[in-house]
Design an enzyme around this catalytic site. Structure first.
Site, short mmCIF file in Angstrom:
data_model
loop_
_atom_site.label_atom_id
_atom_site.label_comp_id
_atom_site.label_asym_id
_atom_site.label_seq_id
_atom_site.Cartn_x
_atom_site.Cartn_y
_atom_site.Cartn_z
N TYR A 159 0.83 -1.20 0.00
CA TYR A 159 0.00 0.00 0.00
C TYR A 159 0.87 1.26 0.00
O TYR A 159 1.92 1.30 0.63
CB TYR A 159 -0.91 0.04 1.23
CG TYR A 159 -2.02 -0.98 1.25
CD1 TYR A 159 -2.30 -1.78 0.15
CD2 TYR A 159 -2.81 -1.16 2.39
CE1 TYR A 159 -3.32 -2.72 0.19
CE2 TYR A 159 -3.83 -2.10 2.44
CZ TYR A 159 -4.07 -2.87 1.33
OH TYR A 159 -5.07 -3.81 1.37
N PRO A 194 -16.55 -3.80 1.40
CA PRO A 194 -17.95 -4.07 1.74
C PRO A 194 -18.92 -3.06 1.13
O PRO A 194 -20.13 -3.31 1.13
CB PRO A 194 -17.94 -3.98 3.27
CG PRO A 194 -16.80 -3.08 3.60
CD PRO A 194 -15.75 -3.40 2.57
N GLY A 250 -16.46 -0.66 -3.66
CA GLY A 250 -15.82 0.48 -4.31
C GLY A 250 -16.61 1.76 -4.24
O GLY A 250 -16.39 2.68 -5.05
N GLY A 251 -17.54 1.85 -3.28
CA GLY A 251 -18.34 3.07 -3.12
C GLY A 251 -19.73 2.99 -3.72
O GLY A 251 -20.56 3.88 -3.51
N LEU A 252 -20.03 1.92 -4.47
CA LEU A 252 -21.35 1.82 -5.09
C LEU A 252 -22.46 1.79 -4.06
O LEU A 252 -23.58 2.24 -4.33
CB LEU A 252 -21.44 0.56 -5.97
CG LEU A 252 -20.81 0.61 -7.36
CD1 LEU A 252 -21.17 -0.63 -8.14
CD2 LEU A 252 -21.25 1.85 -8.13
N LEU A 253 -22.17 1.24 -2.89
CA LEU A 253 -23.19 1.13 -1.84
C LEU A 253 -23.10 2.27 -0.83
O LEU A 253 -23.74 2.23 0.21
CB LEU A 253 -23.04 -0.22 -1.12
CG LEU A 253 -23.31 -1.45 -1.99
CD1 LEU A 253 -22.80 -2.71 -1.31
CD2 LEU A 253 -24.79 -1.57 -2.31
N GLY A 254 -22.34 3.30 -1.17
CA GLY A 254 -22.12 4.40 -0.24
C GLY A 254 -23.20 5.46 -0.25
O GLY A 254 -23.17 6.36 0.59
#
Length: 327
Positions: free
Chosen positions: A53, A217, A220-224
């Site tokens: 990272y 979870p 990638g932000g789609l569920l944010g």
């Protein structure tokens, strides 16, 4: 904060795991310190990172370096953290020569563990994770390599990431032959939009006492909650085409979350904790504000009616194996 055992080990970790992948990339060092301080203050004791990272080239490894400098401030910071990092990737170190490529040889594990300890400014890592499967290395080599470092006190437990169900079974079979605990965790992509692990990985993990740590979870932000109407310059802009393909699902999800009085991100995170194999989802905040907004996840209780509606919006693979295949 709530705590749970890490797999079948005796180690207790927080039910939220602080992911640090943004540190040094989307989050500067000062903000990273604020997030880590706030995490400890909130009772989060489980931090996840990886040796790769921080970026490419000279930036590779800078996330571990940031964490190490935070530890070096003292105040019990290191003692309060269950630290997890990973090995497998290419560290772009010319001294690795032909062994620079991704892999898990005993040679590489030793070199990269010592380098991580130096960057992290610590003499031990609680959870050392294989970032991926390396099927070119036999388990005789792998378990002997890890056991040496356990006996030396450099690592406490061994975990996996991105393993298939069969890899988990093989790892535990070979560990049992050595009268060794084996894997205590499997870090795996799992979300309302990625439920394939329910077929094989989660059942295998549950049966063998391997705690699952969910990465991405929020997919990638789609569920944010902002994927359909992203702010200019936000990461959600890059997901817009994927979000449009899922518009009906995401709109139905948002409607349900409004009824619950919770944010989409927090409901998505709370949902991962419902599965009995789950130890913790990884939260990867870029800012302190984002971090603070996730703290109530462990207090959210999703009843059977809500879980049924979520299944209707985001259908799973149809059950675990072999039932999902046979009938």
């Amino acid at each position: 904060m709530e705590y749970t055992y890490l797999g079948r080990s005796g180690l207790k970790v927080s039910k939220l795991c602080l992911g640090t992948m943004n540190f040094g990339v989307a989050t500067d060092e000062k903000e990273a310190y604020r997030i880590m301080d706030a995490a400890v203050d909130a009772g989060i004791n489980f931090f996840d990172t990886a040796n790769v990272y921080g970026g490419s080239g000279e930036a590779r490894g800078q996330t571990e370096e940031i964490i190490g400098r935070w530890f070096a401030q003292g105040g019990g910071r290191r003692e309060k953290v269950v630290l997890a990092t990973k090995v497998y990737g290419d560290m772009e170190d010319p001294n690795d020569g032909p062994n620079a490529a991704r892999g898990l040889s005993s040679y590489k594990i030793r070199r990269h563990l010592d380098a991580s300890l130096k960057r992290l400014q610590t003499d031990h890592i609680e959870l050392y994770q294989m970032h991926h499967v390396d099927r070119n290395v036999v388990w005789e080599e792998l378990w002997e390599a890890f056991l040496v470092h356990i006996y030396q006190g450099k690592i406490g437990y061994v975990g996996a990431s991105n393993f298939a169900g069969r890899d988990l079974v093989k790892a535990q079979y070979e560990a049992k032959n050595r009268h060794f605990l084996g894997l205590v965790s499997e870090q795996h992509k799992y979300s309302l939009l990625c439920r394939w692990p329910e077929l094989e990985v989660l059942p295998a993990a549950e049966e063998f006492g391997i705690g699952v740590i969910a990465w991405s979870p929020l997919d990638g932000g789609l569920l944010g909650g902002n994927a359909l109407n992203p702010a200019e310059g936000s990461r959600s802009v890059r997901n817009q085409s994927r979000a449009e393909q899922r518009r009906d699902q995401l709109e139905s999800f948002s409607k349900l979350c409004k009824e619950l009085g919770e944010t989409e991100a927090n409901v998505a995170l709370a949902w991962t904790l419902v599965h009995p194999a789950m130890t913790a989802p990884i939260i990867g905040p870029r800012t302190l504000e984002q971090f603070q907004s996730t703290l109530r996840v462990v207090d959210i209780q999703l009843n059977e009616d809500v879980l049924k509606r979520l299944d209707e919006i985001f259908p799973g693979p149809g059950g675990d194996a072999p039932k999902a295949y046979a009938w």
